[in-house]
Scaffold this active site. Structure first.
Site, short mmCIF file in Angstrom:
data_model
loop_
_atom_site.label_atom_id
_atom_site.label_comp_id
_atom_site.label_asym_id
_atom_site.label_seq_id
_atom_site.Cartn_x
_atom_site.Cartn_y
_atom_site.Cartn_z
N HIS A 1 -33.52 32.44 -42.91
CA HIS A 1 -33.11 33.74 -42.38
C HIS A 1 -34.21 34.35 -41.51
CE1 HIS A 1 -29.73 33.48 -45.10
NE2 HIS A 1 -29.27 34.65 -44.67
N HIS B 1 -36.64 34.26 -51.75
CA HIS B 1 -37.77 33.75 -51.00
C HIS B 1 -39.05 34.44 -51.44
CE1 HIS B 1 -36.11 30.98 -48.09
NE2 HIS B 1 -35.17 31.85 -47.77
#
Length: 257
Positions: free
Chosen positions: A171, A220
């Site tokens: 992302h 993440h």
């Protein structure tokens, strides 16, 4: 300003300075050519190479810390736990929206629409830049994930659960490439430094928000998104500067011929 210009000219004409200019004429000529804004091998390429080297060096440092378990990974774990225990339901919903808006399939649709628009306008330089930068960068990110094989953060009550690898963040890479290539396109076509600054200052928070959403949602680590940003900047610079330099070189040859 006029007095300052005269003073600088006077200093450059001094015998000692003239001797140095004559002695290092080749080096000074090379430096002047690299800083010339009018040449395709000038300032644009010089700045691009500097950004490429800097971003690559930053990614290399982050990747080394991830592989060797240096202190950055301790910060990763601490920040992930800190955000997880302080998660707010309203903020979580907002971060989910931001994250899903930048899922790979969403970016693919937007990139396809942008590519069709550039194709309609016959803007071959930016069409090639977009197609090489964004899809190419996402493919590079997948290969890097397979190379590093870093596991994602784990929690007893996760907000999201993903089974793919963590480093670097897809992302963060996608957002940096997409917003970055649009910002580069707008900046190059804008002469006002005020508008250029506004474009850059608008782009950076968007990328940062996407990156933060991935850390906040617990899918993440901090180093994942930092590494994603660094590799995306390097790849974007390579694509945009490389393609523009090639097209300008081709145009210069056609003009000379």
């Amino acid at each position: 300003m006029r007095r300052l210009t005269k003073r600088i000219s006077f200093q450059l004409e001094r015998p000692g300075v003239l001797a140095l200019r004559h002695r290092y004429a080749t080096q000074l000529s090379f430096l002047q050519a690299r800083l010339s804004p009018g040449s395709y091998l000038g300032l644009q390429l010089t700045v691009g190479v500097a950004v490429l080297i800097g971003a690559s060096w930053l990614f290399g440092g982050i990747a080394e810390d991830v592989v060797t378990g240096d202190p950055l990974t301790l910060i990763d774990v601490w920040l992930a736990q800190w955000l997880h225990v302080r998660a707010d339901p309203t903020l979580t919903r907002f971060m989910l929206v931001i994250s899903h808006m930048h899922d790979p399939w969403m970016l693919s649709v937007v990139v396809m629409c942008l590519s069709l628009f550039l194709l309609y306008r016959r803007n071959w330089v930016w069409l090639l830049s977009v197609l090489l930068a964004v899809p190419g960068g996402m493919l590079l990110n997948i290969l890097m994930k397979l190379a590093f094989q870093r596991a994602r953060p784990t929690f007893d009550d996760p907000v999201l659960t993903l089974v793919t690898y963590s480093f670097p963040s897809g992302h963060a890479v996608g957002a940096t490439l997409f917003y970055g290539v649009i910002a580069a396109m707008l900046v190059i076509q804008t002469r006002s430094w005020v508008l250029r600054s506004i474009i850059v200052l608008t782009t950076l928070p968007m990328v940062a928000l996407v990156a933060f959403s991935r850390v906040y949602l617990g899918v993440h680590y901090l180093s994942d998104v930092l590494g994603g940003f660094a590799v995306a900047v390097a790849w974007l610079t390579l694509c945009v500067v490389g393609i523009h330099t090639w097209f300008q070189h081709r145009q210069a040859r056609q003009t000379a011929g």
